[in-house]
Design a protein around this motif. Structure first.
Motif, PDB file in Angstrom:
ATOM      1  N   ARG A 233      48.883  -7.433  -9.331  1.00  0.00           N
ATOM      2  CA  ARG A 233      50.523  -8.195  -8.990  1.00  0.00           C
ATOM      3  C   ARG A 233      50.247  -9.379  -8.409  1.00  0.00           C
ATOM      4  O   ARG A 233      51.441  -9.962  -8.114  1.00  0.00           O
ATOM      5  N   GLN A 259      45.633  -1.396 -14.341  1.00  0.00           N
ATOM      6  CA  GLN A 259      46.550  -2.593 -13.258  1.00  0.00           C
ATOM      7  C   GLN A 259      46.923  -3.823 -14.283  1.00  0.00           C
ATOM      8  O   GLN A 259      47.476  -4.555 -14.050  1.00  0.00           O
ATOM      9  N   SER A 307      49.699 -10.978 -13.210  1.00  0.00           N
ATOM     10  CA  SER A 307      48.574 -10.262 -12.337  1.00  0.00           C
ATOM     11  C   SER A 307      47.275 -11.417 -12.552  1.00  0.00           C
ATOM     12  O   SER A 307      47.168 -12.362 -12.978  1.00  0.00           O
TER      13      SER A 307
END
Length: 388
Positions: A233, A259, A307
């Motif tokens: 993130r 992720q 990201s």
């Protein structure tokens, strides 16, 4: 005007949301604008031969402009925040100068100083790593919390303070940041906290020794490092030596894939395992030059992926023998930990202490060597990014 009156005036003039807080929305707007222009360019009807190529050229120019504008906004707003945050974020003068002039900056963590090595080797290493970054054309920005205030770039005296206090300084992950600040404590930032603060300042490249990962047995204990979710993130590229073999490397790579994190090995096909060049796990990607790494970072920003990325740098060949000795000790320490039925937070301190005993200090030497190597590669990538 008295100092107290000046402080009061500053407090009254303090803005609401910081520019760094506004940046994600602005970045999204820039991306949408770029998409709209690209759509228009795609619909240009060629009136004669060669005009289609002109339309594609405009698409490339628009995408490039979008990425440059987003990067400029990040740097400018990070610098503006350093002057106006008043206790929320302090950026050192040399880092502010580098950000304003769009020259290379490399973020460095501080947990490795306070908790990773004994004094005075930790201070010597911190200074040496900053020197390596400078030698390769970048400005080092060591990040820590001092008296509750996040600092981006430390003075020599501040480095010495962290090093001499050692474990007395609070090890600070993302989870701990707000409370450490609220209590006015000194905090040494981990990978996750360093990434977050680096992003707030507009720094895109971060160098460390290794990242955390999924612990062995993590599928049962749910012991997964906050570093991995932060990478999913926060748009900061982490240059490291991979993850230690005391962790579950295959599951760590799987978690990073979930992720949406780009993971690459630098100049290698196999993902490195910190003290050893080989982990037995193929790297999802390979990057051979700083320029390619910089291009990847630029495209990630242009797409607004949000990201981070991991670039795993194998320990240098000349230190591989020492690394192999440490790796052997790591496996022995793991076996002993299992025999003792250690669990949770007991495991890592035992392993690190036992590895140091078994290697007679070789682990520290190998650790310092690989961190310096990572710093050189990270500075080269940051320099290529700034040059582009």
């Amino acid at each position: 005007m008295s100092a107290r009156d000046a402080e009061q005036d500053t407090e009254n003039a303090r803005p609401g949301p910081s520019w760094s807080d506004r940046l994600p929305a602005l970045s999204t707007g820039v991306t949408q604008l770029s998409n709209n222009f690209s759509s228009i360019a795609q619909r240009i009807t060629p009136a004669r031969n060669g005009e289609q190529e002109d339309g594609q050229s405009w698409q490339r120019r628009i995408a490039n402009l979008s990425g440059q504008l987003t990067g400029a906004l990040s740097s400018a707003f990070g610098s503006a925040d350093s002057a106006t945050a008043q206790g929320q974020l302090v950026i050192s003068p040399d880092v502010i100068k580098a950000l304003r002039e769009n020259t290379a900056v490399v973020a460095l963590e501080s947990t490795i100083i306070s908790h990773g090595m004994p004094y005075p080797q930790n201070l010597e290493t911190a200074r040496a790593v900053e020197a390596v970054v400078r030698q390769h054309g970048a400005t080092p920005a060591t990040i820590a919390i001092l008296s509750g205030v996040p600092h981006i770039g430390l003075t020599g005296a501040e480095l010495e303070l962290l090093a001499s206090r050692g474990p007395q300084v609070v090890k600070t992950s993302r989870r701990d940041l707000a409370l450490v600040m609220a209590k006015g404590l000194d905090g040494a930032t981990t990978v996750s906290a360093t990434m977050l603060l680096a992003a707030r300042a507009g720094i895109q490249v971060f160098v460390t020794g290794g990242i955390g990962g999924v612990h062995r047995g993590g599928e049962v204990t749910m012991d997964v490092s906050a570093d991995l979710t932060e990478l999913g993130r926060t748009p900061v590229t982490v240059v490291c030596a991979g993850v230690k073999s005391i962790l579950d490397i295959p599951r760590t790579l799987e978690y990073l894939e979930t992720q949406g994190v780009c993971v690459a090995a630098y100049g290698a096909d196999e993902f490195p395992a910190f003290f050893t060049r080989r982990s037995g796990c193929a790297a999802p990607a390979r990057i051979d030059t700083p320029e390619l790494a910089a291009a990847m970072i630029r495209h990630s920003a242009r797409l607004g992926l949000g990201s981070g990325a991991v670039i795993g740098v194998p320990i240098p060949e000349e230190h591989a023998a020492a690394g192999a000795k440490v790796e052997q000790a790591s496996q022995q320490a793991l076996d002993e930990a299992q025999q003792k039925s250690l669990q949770g937070s007991e495991i890592t301190p035992f392993l690190l202490g036992r590895i140091k005993e078994l290697t007679g200090g070789e682990s520290l030497k190998a650790n310092i060597a690989l961190i310096k190597n990572n710093a050189a590669v990270g500075a080269q990538i940051a320099s290529a990014l700034a040059a582009s």
